[in-house]
Design an enzyme around this catalytic site. Sequence first.
Site, short mmCIF file in Angstrom:
data_model
loop_
_atom_site.label_atom_id
_atom_site.label_comp_id
_atom_site.label_asym_id
_atom_site.label_seq_id
_atom_site.Cartn_x
_atom_site.Cartn_y
_atom_site.Cartn_z
N TYR A 1 -15.41 3.08 -7.66
CA TYR A 1 -14.93 4.24 -6.90
C TYR A 1 -13.41 4.40 -7.06
O TYR A 1 -12.91 5.50 -7.32
CB TYR A 1 -15.28 4.10 -5.41
CG TYR A 1 -14.64 5.18 -4.57
CD1 TYR A 1 -15.15 6.47 -4.56
CD2 TYR A 1 -13.49 4.93 -3.81
CE1 TYR A 1 -14.55 7.48 -3.83
CE2 TYR A 1 -12.88 5.93 -3.07
CZ TYR A 1 -13.43 7.20 -3.09
OH TYR A 1 -12.81 8.21 -2.36
N ARG B 1 -4.77 0.58 4.42
CA ARG B 1 -3.87 1.14 5.45
C ARG B 1 -4.54 2.23 6.27
O ARG B 1 -4.30 2.35 7.48
CB ARG B 1 -2.63 1.69 4.75
CG ARG B 1 -1.58 2.29 5.67
CD ARG B 1 -0.66 3.20 4.89
NE ARG B 1 -1.39 4.32 4.29
CZ ARG B 1 -0.94 5.07 3.28
NH1 ARG B 1 0.23 4.81 2.75
NH2 ARG B 1 -1.67 6.06 2.80
N ARG C 1 -15.38 8.56 6.85
CA ARG C 1 -15.26 8.23 5.43
C ARG C 1 -15.17 6.71 5.34
O ARG C 1 -14.30 6.10 5.95
CB ARG C 1 -14.02 8.89 4.83
CG ARG C 1 -14.13 10.40 4.73
CD ARG C 1 -12.91 11.01 4.07
NE ARG C 1 -11.74 10.88 4.92
CZ ARG C 1 -10.49 11.17 4.53
NH1 ARG C 1 -10.28 11.55 3.29
NH2 ARG C 1 -9.49 11.05 5.36
N PHE D 1 9.63 6.37 -11.78
CA PHE D 1 8.49 7.14 -11.29
C PHE D 1 7.29 6.22 -11.04
O PHE D 1 6.56 6.38 -10.05
CB PHE D 1 8.14 8.22 -12.33
CG PHE D 1 6.88 8.97 -12.02
CD1 PHE D 1 6.89 10.02 -11.12
CD2 PHE D 1 5.69 8.64 -12.66
CE1 PHE D 1 5.71 10.72 -10.84
CE2 PHE D 1 4.52 9.33 -12.40
CZ PHE D 1 4.54 10.37 -11.48
#
Length: 414
Positions: A168, A212, A225, A285
């Site tokens: 997933y 988290r 969920r 980044f």
Amino acid sequence: MVSLQAIWRHPDDLYPMVKLKLAARRAEKQIPAEPHWAFCYSMLHKVSRSFALVIQQLDTDLRDAVCIFYLVLRALDTVEDDTSISMEVKVPILMAFHRHIYDREWHFSCGTKDYKVLMDEFHHVSTAFLELGSGYQEAIEDITMRMGAGMAKFICKEVETIDDYDEYCHYVAGLVGLGLSKLFHASGKEDLASDALSNSMGLFLQKTNIIRDYLEDINEIPKSRMFWPRQIWSKYVNKLEDLKYEENSVKAVQCLNDMVTNALVHVEDCLKYMSALRDPAIFRFCAIPQIMAIGTLALCYNNIQVFRGVVKMRRGLTAKVIDRTKTMTDVYGAFYDFSRMLKSKVDDADPNAKKTKENLEAILKICRDSGTLSQRKSYIIQSKPQYNATLIALIFIILALLLAYLSATRPTNI
């Protein structure tokens, strides 16, 4: 706005916070004039301020491609996350989303707040996408197709095993890592990283977010969920939602620590991926979110507040990470500090203590072997601040100047 109490407790946060605020204001002024690009960059600032700031460092063509890539996947994620959409409607949209990005007229109303605006006005994103180079378009289409198919698969399937969990996370985040690697390569600035390393970059961030966001996800209306794998949580409780109840606090923390231990296995790959990057802007980044992730795991570990509210790094520490992260030396230093912080919280009575320590020691060894730790600025080891009248006056002067600057640069509605 950050409280004065937070600044009082961490006065060294102030300078990087001011720099971050000013950088954010500059980034907002750099929004392009064309309506479709203006929408895309304005929306990026609304759905992810931190991402919008880091992305500004990239060169224009790559920045545009990453911006559109992010918004396309954010839109796809908005469809997946909207629990009010029936499976019969949702699955075909997810499966066909890679084709919708070529349609300037397509939109689908779902989500809430800024995400609803993104979906309602998606034609702006499609218009911008069609202006990208063919290499960028192909990479975005490929990842969108694979991600949509993976999301559709898990609409009809629960996350049972750890293998399911990894699969997933691959679909919703590992593929983001693969896509970004393709975009970096298409820009000519980086070699194409291996799929395994790119996947780990995404999995580490996604697993951190899943850990988290337990409480937010389990309390989702109209339907929870549930992304924590049954193979892990069933060792501690009968139902995943039982972890949030006070009577299960001990078991909840043990389960949490098990989840964190699982996430740590990806760190070695992440460090290897980042150490191979050549372009400084691409490096920053990639590196900043990874440091934020290890810092978040250090805060979440052994912390019952994950099941009671929101656990996240303070704004000042986030600003420090953004300000300081420039080279691999900074990455090794940050991972070393946060791993030590996490290790100090490990209780030998925890069922996974041995495995957690093994994972952490492997990370610490990589950081020590880099030979750069003596050059680091520590994030977590600091002397107590010395408060005096001069320091306090200086803080208030800087705050006053910052507020005056922001007020003067704010657009006036006439």
